[in-house]
Design a protein around this motif. Structure first.
Motif, PDB file in Angstrom:
ATOM      1  N   ILE A  30      -3.630  10.836  -5.094  1.00 47.60           N
ATOM      2  CA  ILE A  30      -4.311  10.079  -6.140  1.00 47.60           C
ATOM      3  C   ILE A  30      -3.785   8.663  -6.058  1.00 47.60           C
ATOM      4  O   ILE A  30      -2.569   8.441  -6.113  1.00 47.60           O
ATOM      5  N   LEU A  31      -4.677   7.724  -5.897  1.00 46.11           N
ATOM      6  CA  LEU A  31      -4.306   6.324  -5.792  1.00 46.11           C
ATOM      7  C   LEU A  31      -4.276   5.703  -7.181  1.00 46.11           C
ATOM      8  O   LEU A  31      -5.248   5.755  -7.922  1.00 46.11           O
ATOM      9  N   ASP A  32      -3.133   5.125  -7.523  1.00 46.68           N
ATOM     10  CA  ASP A  32      -2.954   4.441  -8.800  1.00 46.68           C
ATOM     11  C   ASP A  32      -2.440   3.048  -8.490  1.00 46.68           C
ATOM     12  O   ASP A  32      -1.247   2.875  -8.205  1.00 46.68           O
ATOM     13  N   GLY A  33      -3.342   2.071  -8.475  1.00 49.39           N
ATOM     14  CA  GLY A  33      -2.961   0.722  -8.097  1.00 49.39           C
ATOM     15  C   GLY A  33      -2.536   0.685  -6.652  1.00 49.39           C
ATOM     16  O   GLY A  33      -3.324   0.960  -5.763  1.00 49.39           O
ATOM     17  N   GLU A  34      -1.274   0.370  -6.398  1.00 51.27           N
ATOM     18  CA  GLU A  34      -0.740   0.286  -5.027  1.00 51.27           C
ATOM     19  C   GLU A  34       0.130   1.492  -4.674  1.00 51.27           C
ATOM     20  O   GLU A  34       0.859   1.462  -3.694  1.00 51.27           O
TER      21      GLU A  34
END
Length: 180
Positions: A30-34
């Protein structure tokens, strides 16, 4: 060859699933920002974060999933239809799985390609087996959405060079790397 880099932004209420390679291992996250939060389980079913995180810059993003097949729709750009009316029913065609290209990788023009165009596309990633799905049932089969690029060699697609027209666009739209 062209590439586009975009910086992921946080979006409230949106889960940004990614498939990535890190140290020769392919994982989902899961991508959260960087930051990528690694997940375990079935991407298409139950999943949970492992607690392992990775800076986005240390991972190589891949196209969302290795699909069984890639379907595309023709006639969805009014500018390409000219004076023709939009089709009443979708006109699907296949793209080879080898046409898929991960973010940042180079599009490779095959020998003889002279008039190559790109088209921004909305990609729908189907998340579970679907067959004879009704319009009402369709949303239950969607894993998510991403952006794509439909690369086309117009001479092969339209027969601009006489005898080189592709009957089924197998080469004009389905060449290796023509679906980033």
């Amino acid at each position: 060859a062209a590439s586009l880099t975009c910086t992921p932004a946080k979006r409230e209420g949106v889960t940004r699933l990614v498939r990535y390679r890190h140290q020769r291992k392919i994982s989902f996250g899961i991508l959260d920002g960087e930051t990528i939060h690694q997940i375990e389980g079935n991407l298409f079913g139950s999943r949970a974060e492992t607690g392992t995180t990775l800076p986005l810059g240390e991972a190589r993003l891949l196209y969302p999933v290795p699909p069984r097949k890639v379907l595309a729709l023709a006639g969805n750009y009014q500018s390409h239809l000219g004076d023709q009316p939009a089709p009443k029913n979708p006109e699907p065609f296949f793209k080879a799985n080898t046409a898929l290209l991960s973010p940042g990788a180079n599009i490779v023009f095959p020998p003889g390609a002279q008039d190559v165009h790109f088209e921004a596309e909305l990609v729908i990633v189907i998340g579970k087996r679907a067959r004879r799905v009704t319009e009402e049932e369709a949303p239950d089969h969607i894993l998510g959405y991403t952006c794509g690029n439909d690369i086309s060699e117009r001479n092969w697609q339209n027969g601009s060079l006489g005898d080189q027209k592709d009957v089924q666009w197998w080469r004009a739209k389905g060449s290796d790397t023509f679906a980033p």
